[in-house]
Design an enzyme around this catalytic site. Structure first.
Site, PDB file in Angstrom:
ATOM      1  N   HIS A   1     -10.565   0.995   1.634  1.00  0.00           N
ATOM      2  CA  HIS A   1     -10.354   2.026   2.665  1.00  0.00           C
ATOM      3  C   HIS A   1     -11.560   1.892   3.590  1.00  0.00           C
ATOM      4  CE1 HIS A   1      -8.858   6.026   4.183  1.00  0.00           C
ATOM      5  NE2 HIS A   1     -10.013   5.882   4.795  1.00  0.00           N
TER       6      HIS A   1
ATOM      7  N   LEU B   1      -4.918   9.203   7.776  1.00  0.00           N
ATOM      8  CA  LEU B   1      -6.236   8.558   7.808  1.00  0.00           C
ATOM      9  C   LEU B   1      -6.098   7.104   7.379  1.00  0.00           C
ATOM     10  CD1 LEU B   1      -8.444  11.394   6.307  1.00  0.00           C
ATOM     11  CD2 LEU B   1      -8.519  10.507   8.649  1.00  0.00           C
TER      12      LEU B   1
ATOM     13  N   HIS C   1      -4.627  -0.486   5.682  1.00  0.00           N
ATOM     14  CA  HIS C   1      -4.181   0.288   6.860  1.00  0.00           C
ATOM     15  C   HIS C   1      -5.104   0.127   8.072  1.00  0.00           C
ATOM     16  CE1 HIS C   1      -6.983   2.962   4.879  1.00  0.00           C
ATOM     17  NE2 HIS C   1      -6.098   3.449   4.044  1.00  0.00           N
TER      18      HIS C   1
ATOM     19  N   HIS D   1       1.572   5.422  -1.691  1.00  0.00           N
ATOM     20  CA  HIS D   1       1.214   6.601  -2.502  1.00  0.00           C
ATOM     21  C   HIS D   1       2.493   7.177  -3.101  1.00  0.00           C
ATOM     22  CE1 HIS D   1      -2.917   6.731  -0.904  1.00  0.00           C
ATOM     23  NE2 HIS D   1      -2.348   6.217   0.161  1.00  0.00           N
ATOM     24  N   LEU D   2       2.563   7.193  -4.428  1.00  0.00           N
ATOM     25  CA  LEU D   2       3.776   7.691  -5.086  1.00  0.00           C
ATOM     26  C   LEU D   2       3.602   9.083  -5.687  1.00  0.00           C
ATOM     27  CD1 LEU D   2       5.204   4.567  -6.981  1.00  0.00           C
ATOM     28  CD2 LEU D   2       6.295   5.833  -5.119  1.00  0.00           C
ATOM     29  N   ARG D   3       2.343   9.536  -5.828  1.00  0.00           N
ATOM     30  CA  ARG D   3       2.065  10.845  -6.465  1.00  0.00           C
ATOM     31  C   ARG D   3       2.587  10.853  -7.908  1.00  0.00           C
ATOM     32  NH1 ARG D   3      -1.133  11.021  -2.156  1.00  0.00           N
ATOM     33  NH2 ARG D   3      -0.198  11.897  -0.310  1.00  0.00           N
TER      34      ARG D   3
ATOM     35  N   LYS E   1      -9.271  -0.447  -5.909  1.00  0.00           N
ATOM     36  CA  LYS E   1      -9.338   0.179  -4.583  1.00  0.00           C
ATOM     37  C   LYS E   1     -10.657   0.908  -4.384  1.00  0.00           C
ATOM     38  CE  LYS E   1      -7.836   2.016  -0.684  1.00  0.00           C
ATOM     39  NZ  LYS E   1      -6.818   3.020  -0.429  1.00  0.00           N
TER      40      LYS E   1
ATOM     41  N   HIS F   1       3.269  14.613   1.578  1.00  0.00           N
ATOM     42  CA  HIS F   1       2.650  15.933   1.357  1.00  0.00           C
ATOM     43  C   HIS F   1       3.720  16.970   1.686  1.00  0.00           C
ATOM     44  CE1 HIS F   1      -1.626  14.758   1.042  1.00  0.00           C
ATOM     45  NE2 HIS F   1      -1.345  13.825   1.932  1.00  0.00           N
TER      46      HIS F   1
ATOM     47  N   ASP G   1       1.568   2.716   3.475  1.00  0.00           N
ATOM     48  CA  ASP G   1       0.696   3.879   3.315  1.00  0.00           C
ATOM     49  C   ASP G   1       1.513   5.164   3.342  1.00  0.00           C
ATOM     50  OD1 ASP G   1      -1.641   5.181   2.743  1.00  0.00           O
ATOM     51  OD2 ASP G   1      -2.376   5.216   4.804  1.00  0.00           O
TER      52      ASP G   1
ATOM     53  N   HIS H   1       0.876  -1.201   0.000  1.00  0.00           N
ATOM     54  CA  HIS H   1       0.000   0.000   0.000  1.00  0.00           C
ATOM     55  C   HIS H   1       0.902   1.236   0.000  1.00  0.00           C
ATOM     56  CE1 HIS H   1      -3.842   2.140   1.419  1.00  0.00           C
ATOM     57  NE2 HIS H   1      -2.942   3.090   1.190  1.00  0.00           N
TER      58      HIS H   1
HETATM   59  O1  DOR Z   1      -3.291   9.507   5.494  1.00  0.00           O
HETATM   60  C1  DOR Z   1      -3.657   9.224   4.366  1.00  0.00           C
HETATM   61  N1  DOR Z   1      -3.094   9.797   3.268  1.00  0.00           N
HETATM   62  N2  DOR Z   1      -4.654   8.337   4.207  1.00  0.00           N
HETATM   63  C2  DOR Z   1      -5.192   8.093   3.011  1.00  0.00           C
HETATM   64  O2  DOR Z   1      -6.103   7.311   2.952  1.00  0.00           O
HETATM   65  C3  DOR Z   1      -4.746   8.827   1.809  1.00  0.00           C
HETATM   66  C4  DOR Z   1      -3.384   9.316   1.969  1.00  0.00           C
HETATM   67  C5  DOR Z   1      -2.999  10.342   0.922  1.00  0.00           C
HETATM   68  O3  DOR Z   1      -3.182  10.062  -0.269  1.00  0.00           O
HETATM   69  O4  DOR Z   1      -2.480  11.403   1.271  1.00  0.00           O
HETATM   70 ZN    ZN Z   2      -3.336   5.085   1.562  1.00  0.00          ZN
END
Ligand code: DOR
Ligand code: ZN
Length: 355
Positions: A138, A221, A176, A17-19, A101, A253, A249, A15
């Protein structure tokens, strides 16, 4: 100075997130150095909803993998109420997408296009159940009247149980996991239900976020819960049970987007994820189960071969320093501070290929 080493199958991240764009370029090497594969979340500002979208995104990712690393992104479709079951099936059977997802609309970052009415996605779930394609969830309800700390437990009762009943053979990953209720639910199911657990939920509870001042870098989250829930997660992860495996996860940011009146959810943790997990397993005297959680259980669930590369961890007497923050043109991404001393250092030339 090292007193012991651990060598095991290269881990996977189930799981992540690579953006995209500059952020992707900067964060990807941390993943490709530490993991053989990663399940790449599709919640881009313009989400990855079709197999064609996933192909474009895969190419963008692949172009950023450092030449020294042997890393495979596993692409995921973002489920909407309009998702075409035929596209999903063709993409899975062709090996272009590994999973789908579910984001309940409004649950988290870029989830606006997510699902409001679960019955609308039943045709897609029917196909996925037949072809053995994992359904990644989720697991939080979004109803305004439900307390944010209860959203996972209520989701199990009101959404997940009905789906499970309707689709008994569907492969479901509860992403998560953050609660004891979640752990108990997964354990009550058979091998077709599994869960990812993050490094941060193994080491922080909600005090990290709220005590001594508001700490936005511990906001994610689902939000971290009480200590009793963290303990349940630690027990599940370190048990070696095949239904639990690592999903970082990691969700980068910019610091300024988190340090704001309405801060973003997400913790960037890949730079020290393996060290954090190893520390927890050492504390629990469960280092013999570490490989299962990091490298074997997830591959078994996804019915993929184990990575051929190896990873070696070396235990340093002195605690490791925190990873450096990442600087990109628009600002900085802060690395996760686990609030405990870490001693297990990832050692080998990372991503080293076995000839
Ligand atoms: O904390 C989180 N960040 N939970 C998520 O479900 C999404 C993720 C995000 O993409 O920033
Ligand atoms: Zn996530």
């Amino acid at each position: 100075m090292s007193s012991s080493t651990l060598t095991f199958t290269m881990p996977d991240d189930w799981h992540l997130h690579l953006r995209s764009g500059e952020m992707l370029k900067q964060v990807l090497p941390f993943t490709s150095q530490h993991f053989g594969r990663a399940i790449v979340m599709p919640n881009l500002p313009s989400p990855v909803v079709t197999v064609a979208d996933a192909e474009v995104y895969r190419q963008e990712i692949t172009a950023c993998i450092p030449e020294t690393d042997n890393f495979t992104p596993l692409m995921v479709l973002y489920l909407t109420e309009k998702t075409d079951p035929k596209d999903v099936k063709a993409g899975f059977l062709a090996g272009k997408v590994a999973a789908v997802k579910l984001y309940p609309a409004g649950a988290t970052t870029h989830s606006d296009a997510g699902v409001k009415d679960l019955e609308k996605i039943y045709p897609v779930l029917t196909v996925m159940e037949t072809i053995g394609m994992p359904f990644l969830v989720h697991g939080e309800v979004v109803d305004a009247e439900i307390d944010i700390f209860d959203r996972e437990a209520v989701f199990i009762e009101t959404k997940l149980m009905p789906i499970r009943e309707r689709f008994p053979k569907l492969k479901i990953v509860f992403e998560h996991l953050t609660t004891k209720e979640g752990v108990d639910y997964v354990l009550s199911c058979d091998q077709d239900t599994a869960a990812t657990i993050t490094p941060h939920h193994l080491v922080i509870n909600r005090n990290a976020l709220l005590v001594g001042g508001l700490k936005p870098h511990y906001y994610c989250l689902p939000v971290a819960k009480r200590e009793q829930h963290r303990l349940a997660l630690v027990k599940a992860a370190t048990s070696g049970d095949s239904q639990f495996f690592l999903g970082t996860d990691s969700a980068p940011h910019l610091a300024e987007a988190k340090e704001s009146a309405c801060g973003c959810a997400g913790i960037f943790n890949v730079a020290n994820a393996i060290s954090v997990v190893a520390q927890v397993f050492e504390q629990e005297k469960a280092l013999d189960q570490l490989e299962k959680f990091l490298s074997l259980n997830g591959a078994d669930f996804y019915q993929l071969p184990y990575n051929r590369q190896k990873m070696t961890l070396v235990r340093q007497h002195k605690p490791l320093s925190l990873p450096e923050n990442i600087k990109i043109a628009e600002g900085e991404v802060l690395a996760f501070d686990p609030l405990l001393d870490l001693h297990w250092d990832v050692q080998n030339p990372l991503g080293m290929k076995i000839k």
